[in-house]
Scaffold this active site. Structure first.
Site, PDB file in Angstrom:
ATOM      1  N   HIS A 152       0.845  -1.201   0.000  1.00  0.00           N
ATOM      2  CA  HIS A 152       0.000   0.000   0.000  1.00  0.00           C
ATOM      3  C   HIS A 152       0.883   1.255   0.000  1.00  0.00           C
ATOM      4  O   HIS A 152       0.679   2.172  -0.795  1.00  0.00           O
ATOM      5  CB  HIS A 152      -0.891  -0.057   1.240  1.00  0.00           C
ATOM      6  CG  HIS A 152      -1.760   1.147   1.470  1.00  0.00           C
ATOM      7  ND1 HIS A 152      -3.116   1.132   1.254  1.00  0.00           N
ATOM      8  CD2 HIS A 152      -1.459   2.396   1.896  1.00  0.00           C
ATOM      9  CE1 HIS A 152      -3.622   2.316   1.544  1.00  0.00           C
ATOM     10  NE2 HIS A 152      -2.633   3.107   1.948  1.00  0.00           N
ATOM     11  N   GLU A 153       1.888   1.262   0.870  1.00  0.00           N
ATOM     12  CA  GLU A 153       2.736   2.466   0.983  1.00  0.00           C
ATOM     13  C   GLU A 153       3.599   2.662  -0.263  1.00  0.00           C
ATOM     14  O   GLU A 153       3.788   3.795  -0.716  1.00  0.00           O
ATOM     15  CB  GLU A 153       3.613   2.399   2.238  1.00  0.00           C
ATOM     16  CG  GLU A 153       2.844   2.366   3.555  1.00  0.00           C
ATOM     17  CD  GLU A 153       1.793   3.463   3.681  1.00  0.00           C
ATOM     18  OE1 GLU A 153       1.944   4.537   3.082  1.00  0.00           O
ATOM     19  OE2 GLU A 153       0.783   3.218   4.379  1.00  0.00           O
TER      20      GLU A 153
ATOM     21  N   HIS B 146       1.590   4.233  -2.910  1.00  0.00           N
ATOM     22  CA  HIS B 146       1.348   5.670  -2.699  1.00  0.00           C
ATOM     23  C   HIS B 146       2.377   6.521  -3.449  1.00  0.00           C
ATOM     24  O   HIS B 146       2.134   7.691  -3.720  1.00  0.00           O
ATOM     25  CB  HIS B 146       1.372   6.017  -1.214  1.00  0.00           C
ATOM     26  CG  HIS B 146       0.002   5.994  -0.594  1.00  0.00           C
ATOM     27  ND1 HIS B 146      -1.088   6.594  -1.168  1.00  0.00           N
ATOM     28  CD2 HIS B 146      -0.450   5.442   0.571  1.00  0.00           C
ATOM     29  CE1 HIS B 146      -2.154   6.406  -0.412  1.00  0.00           C
ATOM     30  NE2 HIS B 146      -1.799   5.690   0.649  1.00  0.00           N
TER      31      HIS B 146
ATOM     32  N   GLU C 254      -6.344   6.159  -1.710  1.00  0.00           N
ATOM     33  CA  GLU C 254      -6.296   5.028  -0.774  1.00  0.00           C
ATOM     34  C   GLU C 254      -6.783   3.739  -1.443  1.00  0.00           C
ATOM     35  O   GLU C 254      -6.262   2.654  -1.183  1.00  0.00           O
ATOM     36  CB  GLU C 254      -7.136   5.320   0.473  1.00  0.00           C
ATOM     37  CG  GLU C 254      -6.623   6.458   1.335  1.00  0.00           C
ATOM     38  CD  GLU C 254      -5.152   6.297   1.716  1.00  0.00           C
ATOM     39  OE1 GLU C 254      -4.751   5.180   2.082  1.00  0.00           O
ATOM     40  OE2 GLU C 254      -4.408   7.281   1.612  1.00  0.00           O
TER      41      GLU C 254
ATOM     42  N   ASP D  60      -4.705   0.404  -1.798  1.00  0.00           N
ATOM     43  CA  ASP D  60      -5.191  -0.854  -1.198  1.00  0.00           C
ATOM     44  C   ASP D  60      -5.194  -1.987  -2.219  1.00  0.00           C
ATOM     45  O   ASP D  60      -4.661  -3.074  -1.975  1.00  0.00           O
ATOM     46  CB  ASP D  60      -6.637  -0.683  -0.686  1.00  0.00           C
ATOM     47  CG  ASP D  60      -6.687  -0.055   0.693  1.00  0.00           C
ATOM     48  OD1 ASP D  60      -5.650  -0.037   1.371  1.00  0.00           O
ATOM     49  OD2 ASP D  60      -7.776   0.413   1.083  1.00  0.00           O
TER      50      ASP D  60
HETATM   51 ZN   LIG Z   1      -2.715   5.096   2.449  1.00  0.00          ZN
END
Ligand SMILES: [Zn+2]
Length: 244
Positions: A160-161, A164, A224, A228
């Site tokens: 997830h990070e 980003h 997000e 995800d």
């Molecule tokens: Zn996030």
């Protein structure tokens, strides 16, 4: 100081297992992200856009648990050498000394000083092109050390990070500066992919037992949702490629 104390008192068993996993998994998950990119025609076939993605990933820095040196007592002593206190301090003198110390040390050692290692969080910092998995986040895993379970929980967070780094705002930043690095046609394809995700999440809703209706706002949650979905997929790719 609090960070140092937290490291000292952290559950050694849990931290050792998840620390080792996170250190290894970040590289596996980066490879998982690369594999995903290879499967996206508008990235793979566009030289400038593909080079931009690859360079950002190659330059990604990571802090796992805590910054280097936070468990090095001699180094901590050196950092605090200027902060000598006597029995005669007043509230005012303490305030002046601590302000001066903090101002100097933040400039000297920005990352170490500002990282709350006890936070149960993980973040991507676009201007440092850096992912940080806080020690508190490693500590909050269950004691389950089955690889599939760790990839599905901590691995998905790491994925997830990393993703980003390629969300709607991060594609406008290279590895430190505002610099939209995609080709114009790559950006058009990126926006169309983002719209797809927005439309999909706009369809999601929920009615609670009292009949109250809730609807997901696809625009506000796009970053997000992309992180995800793609993060979980990258973690799954990494799990499949991990010989252990
Ligand atoms: Zn996030």
């Amino acid at each position: 100081m609090f960070g140092y104390l937290f490291i000292t008192f952290c559950d050694e068993f849990v931290v050792t297992i998840f620390f080792r996993f996170a250190t290894k998994a970040v590289d596996n998950i980066i490879a998982g992200v690369r594999k995903m990119l290879e499967e996206v025609p508008w990235i793979k076939n566009n030289k400038q856009t593909y080079a931009g993605f690859t360079e950002k990933m190659n330059k990604l820095t990571k802090i796992i648990g805590y910054p280097d040196g936070l468990d090095d007592q001699a180094r901590l002593d050196r950092l605090h050498a200027d902060f000598a206190l006597s029995a005669n301090e007043t509230l005012n003198s303490l305030y002046l000394k601590s302000s001066k110390f903090l101002a100097k040390s933040i400039l000297d050692d920005r990352v170490v000083r500002r990282l709350n290692v006890a936070s149960t969080n993980a973040v991507y910092n676009p201007f440092g092109n850096r992912i940080i998995i806080h020690l508190g986040r490693l500590q909050m895993n269950s004691q389950n050390d089955i690889p599939a379970a760790i990839y599905g929980s901590l691995g998905a967070v790491i994925g997830h990070e990393i993703i980003h780094g390629f969300d709607g705002s991060s594609v406008l930043v290279d590895y430190g500066h505002i610099n939209p690095w995609m080709s114009p046609s790559g950006k058009v394809s990126f926006d169309s992919m983002a719209h797809c995700v927005i439309n999909e999440y706009n369809e999601l809703n929920y009615t609670d037992p009292n009949g109250q209706f809730y609807k997901v706002n696809g625009v506000q949650t796009a970053g997000e949702n992309v992180a995800d979905n793609s993060g979980l997929r990258a973690a799954y790719n990494a799990f499949l490629s991990d010989p252990e």
